[in-house]
Design a protein around this motif. Structure first.
Motif, short mmCIF file in Angstrom:
data_model
loop_
_atom_site.label_atom_id
_atom_site.label_comp_id
_atom_site.label_asym_id
_atom_site.label_seq_id
_atom_site.Cartn_x
_atom_site.Cartn_y
_atom_site.Cartn_z
N LEU A 42 0.75 -1.13 -0.26
CA LEU A 42 0.27 -0.07 -0.16
C LEU A 42 0.96 1.46 0.04
CD1 LEU A 42 -2.55 1.68 0.01
CD2 LEU A 42 -2.60 1.21 2.77
N LEU A 94 1.14 4.33 -2.92
CA LEU A 94 0.67 5.69 -2.64
C LEU A 94 2.10 6.65 -2.82
CD1 LEU A 94 -1.10 5.11 0.95
CD2 LEU A 94 -2.12 5.86 -1.23
N SER A 120 2.56 6.95 -6.71
CA SER A 120 1.79 7.71 -7.20
C SER A 120 1.64 9.29 -6.77
CB SER A 120 0.19 7.56 -6.81
OG SER A 120 -0.91 8.37 -7.46
N ASP A 133 -4.12 8.94 -11.60
CA ASP A 133 -4.33 8.91 -10.55
C ASP A 133 -5.65 9.88 -10.00
OD1 ASP A 133 -2.81 11.17 -10.68
OD2 ASP A 133 -1.75 10.96 -8.75
N PHE A 144 -3.09 1.29 -9.70
CA PHE A 144 -2.39 0.38 -8.68
C PHE A 144 -2.39 -1.13 -8.81
CE2 PHE A 144 -4.19 4.60 -6.15
CZ PHE A 144 -2.78 4.96 -6.63
N LYS A 155 -5.88 -3.20 -1.15
CA LYS A 155 -4.75 -2.33 -0.72
C LYS A 155 -5.10 -1.33 -2.11
CE LYS A 155 -1.70 -4.76 1.63
NZ LYS A 155 -0.44 -5.67 1.51
N ALA A 173 -6.13 2.58 -1.97
CA ALA A 173 -5.37 3.93 -2.52
C ALA A 173 -6.10 4.66 -3.84
CB ALA A 173 -3.91 3.22 -3.23
N ILE A 178 -6.05 8.56 -3.17
CA ILE A 178 -5.35 9.62 -4.04
C ILE A 178 -6.53 10.60 -4.79
CG2 ILE A 178 -3.65 9.77 -5.97
CD1 ILE A 178 -2.32 9.05 -3.27
#
Length: 196
Positions: A56, A60, A63, A125, A135, A176, A180, A184
């Motif tokens: 995860l 994150l 991104s 994203d 992701f 996860k 995310a 995001i």
């Protein structure tokens, strides 16, 4: 403040929040590595590969920071863990972690963060569906590197490798990626609203 930066290409969420400079890049990379080390401690012990929050964090960080800074953050995470910072899963450190069954996943994090960062720099994203696809691609990359490494490290058959290194992680990987993909795009919306 200097406009020189390690960040290449299109702006990411971090660039929207903080102006680019070498100093902020170094701080963001260090923060990304530390965040990954922190989430590595959120773990469900399994052998030979635990379920952790690392993946995860990788999604994150990649991104948020973009391709170059995201990948560099994962390199820093790996290198500092090798030299003794106890931030691999279960507060482990040292070369034996990279050389062991889980090392391929850690190496895969570098490529995964680079890929999710590259896609983020192309605005994947900004919306939930694009973020989720990004992701999931990062997650697949992690397994694409981690599974052969696991097999070679332990001398596992193909079937044993999937049972030990993939099947227990599919649901968690999807969860996860969904987390995310929710966080995001929401952060982008809040940032855009705040900046206006």
């Amino acid at each position: 403040m200097s406009t020189l930066s390690l960040a290449a290409g299109r702006p990411t969420l971090a660039d929207r929040l903080i102006s680019r400079s070498v100093l902020t890049d170094v701080m963001l990379v260090a923060g990304g590595a530390a965040f990954t080390g922190l989430l590595a401690q959120v773990a469900i012990p399994l052998w030979p590969v635990p379920i952790t929050g690392q993946t995860l964090a990788v999604l994150l960080v990649g991104s948020t920071l973009g391709a170059l800074r995201g990948a560099v953050a994962m390199v820093v995470y790996a290198l500092l863990g090798v030299v003794g910072v106890p931030w691999f899963s279960d507060a482990a450190s040292g070369w034996q972690v990279i050389a062991g069954p889980t090392g391929g996943y850690i190496v895969g994090f570098i490529i995964a963060a680079g890929l999710t960062g590259w896609l983020a720099q192309r605005n994947w994203d900004r919306r939930v569906v694009g973020a989720f696809a990004s992701f999931m691609a990062g997650t697949v990359i992690t397994f694409a590197v981690g599974l052969p490494w696991l097999a070679a490290s332990l001398g596992l058959t193909f079937s044993q490798t999937l049972e030990a290194g993939l099947y227990p992680f599919i649901v968690g990987g999807i969860i996860k990626a969904l987390i995310a993909a929710g966080v995001i795009p929401l952060a982008w919306k809040l940032t855009d609203r705040f900046k206006k």
